[in-house]
Write an enzyme that holds these catalytic residues in place. Structure first.
Site, PDB file in Angstrom:
ATOM      1  N   GLU A   8      63.497   1.624  43.906  1.00 52.27           N
ATOM      2  CA  GLU A   8      62.965   2.653  43.118  1.00 52.27           C
ATOM      3  C   GLU A   8      61.272   2.717  43.348  1.00 52.27           C
ATOM      4  OE1 GLU A   8      63.476   5.482  41.207  1.00 52.27           O
ATOM      5  OE2 GLU A   8      61.709   5.772  41.401  1.00 52.27           O
ATOM      6  N   GLY A  41      64.694   5.813  36.228  1.00 54.56           N
ATOM      7  CA  GLY A  41      65.547   6.940  35.499  1.00 54.56           C
ATOM      8  C   GLY A  41      65.243   8.358  36.000  1.00 54.56           C
ATOM      9  N   HIS A 101      84.869  28.476  10.997  1.00 60.57           N
ATOM     10  CA  HIS A 101      83.823  29.335  10.327  1.00 60.57           C
ATOM     11  C   HIS A 101      82.959  28.614   9.233  1.00 60.57           C
ATOM     12  CE1 HIS A 101      82.206  32.944   8.516  1.00 60.57           C
ATOM     13  NE2 HIS A 101      82.443  32.195   7.197  1.00 60.57           N
TER      14      HIS A 101
HETATM   15  C1  LIG Z   1      60.553  20.176  33.706  1.00 61.10           C
HETATM   16  C2  LIG Z   1      62.060  19.775  34.028  1.00 61.10           C
HETATM   17  C3  LIG Z   1      63.005  19.813  33.017  1.00 61.10           C
HETATM   18  C4  LIG Z   1      64.471  19.741  33.254  1.00 61.10           C
HETATM   19  N1  LIG Z   1      65.428  19.845  32.368  1.00 61.10           N
HETATM   20  C5  LIG Z   1      66.710  19.855  32.716  1.00 61.10           C
HETATM   21  C6  LIG Z   1      67.626  19.981  31.699  1.00 61.10           C
HETATM   22  O1  LIG Z   1      67.545  20.029  30.591  1.00 61.10           O
HETATM   23  N2  LIG Z   1      68.839  19.798  31.896  1.00 61.10           N
HETATM   24  C7  LIG Z   1      69.370  19.398  33.273  1.00 61.10           C
HETATM   25  O2  LIG Z   1      70.650  19.124  33.646  1.00 61.10           O
HETATM   26  N3  LIG Z   1      68.393  19.152  34.250  1.00 61.10           N
HETATM   27  C8  LIG Z   1      67.096  19.396  34.036  1.00 61.10           C
HETATM   28  N4  LIG Z   1      66.122  19.135  35.024  1.00 61.10           N
HETATM   29  C9  LIG Z   1      66.533  18.663  36.228  1.00 61.10           C
HETATM   30  C10 LIG Z   1      67.032  17.493  36.318  1.00 61.10           C
HETATM   31  O3  LIG Z   1      65.804  16.481  36.114  1.00 61.10           O
HETATM   32  C11 LIG Z   1      67.176  16.940  37.976  1.00 61.10           C
HETATM   33  O4  LIG Z   1      68.299  17.926  38.101  1.00 61.10           O
HETATM   34  C12 LIG Z   1      67.829  15.551  37.570  1.00 61.10           C
HETATM   35  O5  LIG Z   1      66.862  14.669  37.329  1.00 61.10           O
HETATM   36  C13 LIG Z   1      68.266  15.115  39.334  1.00 61.10           C
HETATM   37  O6  LIG Z   1      68.461  13.869  39.278  1.00 61.10           O
HETATM   38  P1  LIG Z   1      68.408  13.043  40.931  1.00 61.10           P
HETATM   39  O7  LIG Z   1      69.147  11.844  40.121  1.00 61.10           O
HETATM   40  O8  LIG Z   1      68.899  13.857  41.682  1.00 61.10           O
HETATM   41  O9  LIG Z   1      67.129  12.548  40.868  1.00 61.10           O
HETATM   42  P2  LIG Z   1      65.738  12.304  40.206  1.00 61.10           P
HETATM   43  O10 LIG Z   1      66.034  12.319  38.745  1.00 61.10           O
HETATM   44  O11 LIG Z   1      64.660  13.102  40.612  1.00 61.10           O
HETATM   45  O12 LIG Z   1      65.652  10.882  40.668  1.00 61.10           O
HETATM   46  C14 LIG Z   1      65.139  10.648  41.961  1.00 61.10           C
HETATM   47  C15 LIG Z   1      64.592   9.040  42.013  1.00 61.10           C
HETATM   48  O13 LIG Z   1      64.415   8.558  43.359  1.00 61.10           O
HETATM   49  C16 LIG Z   1      63.118   8.093  43.287  1.00 61.10           C
HETATM   50  N5  LIG Z   1      62.770   8.125  44.927  1.00 61.10           N
HETATM   51  C17 LIG Z   1      62.404   9.009  45.710  1.00 61.10           C
HETATM   52  N6  LIG Z   1      62.318   8.877  46.736  1.00 61.10           N
HETATM   53  C18 LIG Z   1      62.174   7.620  47.078  1.00 61.10           C
HETATM   54  C19 LIG Z   1      61.922   6.781  48.116  1.00 61.10           C
HETATM   55  N7  LIG Z   1      61.599   7.106  49.159  1.00 61.10           N
HETATM   56  N8  LIG Z   1      62.117   5.365  47.781  1.00 61.10           N
HETATM   57  C20 LIG Z   1      62.463   4.744  46.493  1.00 61.10           C
HETATM   58  N9  LIG Z   1      62.628   5.668  45.402  1.00 61.10           N
HETATM   59  C21 LIG Z   1      62.613   7.270  45.618  1.00 61.10           C
HETATM   60  C22 LIG Z   1      62.081   8.692  42.598  1.00 61.10           C
HETATM   61  O14 LIG Z   1      61.030   8.040  42.123  1.00 61.10           O
HETATM   62  C23 LIG Z   1      63.441   9.070  41.555  1.00 61.10           C
HETATM   63  O15 LIG Z   1      62.971   8.112  40.462  1.00 61.10           O
HETATM   64  C24 LIG Z   1      64.718  19.470  34.549  1.00 61.10           C
HETATM   65  C25 LIG Z   1      63.864  19.127  35.586  1.00 61.10           C
HETATM   66  C26 LIG Z   1      62.519  19.312  35.277  1.00 61.10           C
HETATM   67  C27 LIG Z   1      61.492  19.306  36.408  1.00 61.10           C
END
Ligand SMILES: Cc1cc2nc3c(=O)[nH]c(=O)nc-3n(C[C@H](O)[C@H](O)[C@H](O)COP(=O)(O)OP(=O)(O)OC[C@H]3O[C@@H](n4cnc5c(N)ncnc54)[C@H](O)[C@@H]3O)c2cc1C
Length: 459
Positions: free
Chosen positions: A34, A39, A441
């Protein structure tokens, strides 16, 4: 020094930690990397903090409406943004710490903190460390796009990430982008007390939704005093003393909006540009999303891509489902696939929009015979009793197979009530199953069977 593991997981978002848990439980050694916050987006700058803030905004909104319910709050309602921020940071922080502790205490799991980069299809560098594995799971998520709009580099702007540090009330927040992220922030800051203008390049808000949904959401926001500027074709920024001017060039209204702060919410891009994917030979599409098959395998054997970075979903539940698909295939000989997934998501404006399956527009485009049902929330007892009657529910079913094709509930409790429709869709049952179900309901869900009893041909 190079260290070898059975598997490497890059990113601790919504899929990576669960993959690590399953693989270590199956007896494998796992390295998880990470680079920033444990998270990922959802926990730190996405779902969790925004929905915590939406809850604060809802409390302010209802406090202002208290007298409608016969409740007196005594004096005017004001919002302490420091407390709002603290509450948000507390909820998100606990969640992030929980993920970190979980990983650090996971048996056979080694946590690396730093930026992971491919050196070859089997080797990853994290700073000075080199780690290798035969299985690599990419879960790197995405980040906010900063568009190349003229003047954007001359003004300070927020993205969803930096908004998390705002502990003051912007006098006038200009939100660029009238889709999911922009609308949630726009409404919450209006409720906190800011003047808010939402600027959207397209002809309507949330363009992926049906036109009646876009129109109803715009009406809900405008009723709260938010200014919506559509068709903003050539957005540009400049400084005007203490203020920021956003050129909008809209077909109607003033060509410029003056505000104090800008939030850019114009989309997201995958974190794949700095991952060294070329050294591994992993293929990406034109927008940088990692290309995967139906079981989330990349073109390189032994490398999978999960979550937002594969472009197959943009939600926490889709990223988590990716983990389920990959581990079912790898460990359980269960051929789960992405194509088994039914589109489902919510937009957390208030009232929320819960959506599943196809939109009415998509059904029309498909050319199939269909039936449609629609009911305004003014005809839902639960909404009337709660004094929250904005919005409507809508459902579209296939006239021949009688299966549900899609539905949307824009209304109080819509994010929860939509699940009864979703579950019937997963069961591939005819709509008559839910039509004959006896719902409780008074609930919003009880009107879904009623609506299904009043279907009309989609013309
Ligand atoms: C404002 C906002 C509100 C949202 N609300 C919702 C919601 O209500 N419900 C919903 O379902 N979704 C919501 N989403 C979307 C949701 O947050 C994402 O779809 C979800 O977090 C995707 O998860 P992921 O595991 O793909 O990636 P992420 O959660 O983005 O995790 C990726 C991780 O990889 C790490 N990383 C990246 N590159 C590298 C690297 N080269 N080396 C080491 N670590 C790296 C990052 O630091 C990060 O911790 C929202 C998004 C935003 C921006």
């Amino acid at each position: 020094m190079t260290q070898n593991f059975d598997a490497i997981v890059i990113g601790t978002g919504q899929a990576g930690p669960s993959v690590a848990q399953r693989l270590t439980a199956a007896g494998m050694t796992v390295a998880i990397v990470e680079r920033k916050l444990f998270g990922g987006t959802c926990v730190n700058t996405g779902c969790t903090p925004t929905k915590t803030m939406v809850a604060s905004a809802y409390a302010a909104h209802m406090a202002r409406r208290a007298s409608e319910y016969g409740v007196s709050v005594g004096g005017s309602v004001s919002v302490d943004m420091r407390r709002v921020r603290e509450r948000q940071a507390d909820v998100a922080g606990k969640s992030s710490t929980g993920v970190e502790n979980w990983l650090r205490t996971m048996k056979n799991c080694t946590v690396y903190q730093g930026h992971a980069r491919f050196e070859s299809p089997r080797e990853i560098s994290v700073g000075a460390d080199r780690i290798t594995a035969d299985k690599i799971f990419i879960n790197v998520g995405g980040r906010a796009t900063v568009p190349e709009m003229p003047g954007v580099d001359q003004v300070e702007y927020f993205t969803n990430s930096s908004m998390m540090h705002v502990d003051f009330l912007p006098r006038h927040l200009i939100v660029v982008g009238g889709s999911y992220v922009g609308l949630e922030f726009g409404q919450m800051f209006r409720r906190f007390g800011s003047e808010v203008t939402i600027i959207e390049m397209g002809p309507r808000l949330v363009q992926r939704e049906d036109e009646d949904v876009s129109a109803a959401i715009q009406e809900i926001l405008e009723r709260e005093g938010i200014t919506v500027r559509l068709n903003a074709k050539c957005i540009a920024f400049s400084r005007r003393g203490e203020e920021i001017a956003a050129r909008v060039d809209c077909t109607a209204g003033s060509p410029e909006v003056l505000g104090t702060h800008v939030l850019l919410a114009v989309g997201r891009r995958p974190n794949t540009d700095d991952l060294g994917l070329d050294k591994a030979g992993v293929a990406v599409d034109a927008r940088g999303y990692i290309q995967v098959d139906d079981q989330l395998r990349t073109n390189v054997p032994g490398i999978w891509a999960l979550g937002d970075c594969n472009g197959k979903g943009a939600f926490t539940h889709t990223a988590y489902n990716d983990y389920e698909i990959v581990t079912a295939n790898l460990l359980e000989n269960d051929p789960r696939r992405v194509s088994d997934r039914i589109t489902a998501y919510a937009l957390y404006v208030d009232p929320p929009l819960g959506r599943v399956g196809m939109t009415e527009a998509e059904v029309r485009k498909s050319g199939r015979k269909a039936l449609v049902g629609k009911r305004p929330m003014t005809r839902v007892s639960r909404a009337i009793e709660k004094g929250e009657t904005q919005g409507f529910m809508k459902i579209v079913v296939d006239a021949e197979t009688r299966e549900i094709l899609g539905a949307g509930i824009l209304g109080v409790g819509g994010d929860e009530a939509i699940h009864s429709v979703l579950d019937v869709m997963y069961a591939k049952a005819p709509y008559s199953v839910i039509q004959r179900a006896v719902h409780i309901h008074p609930t919003v869900s009880e009107l879904i069977p009623t609506m299904l009893g009043e279907l009309q041909p989609l013309v």
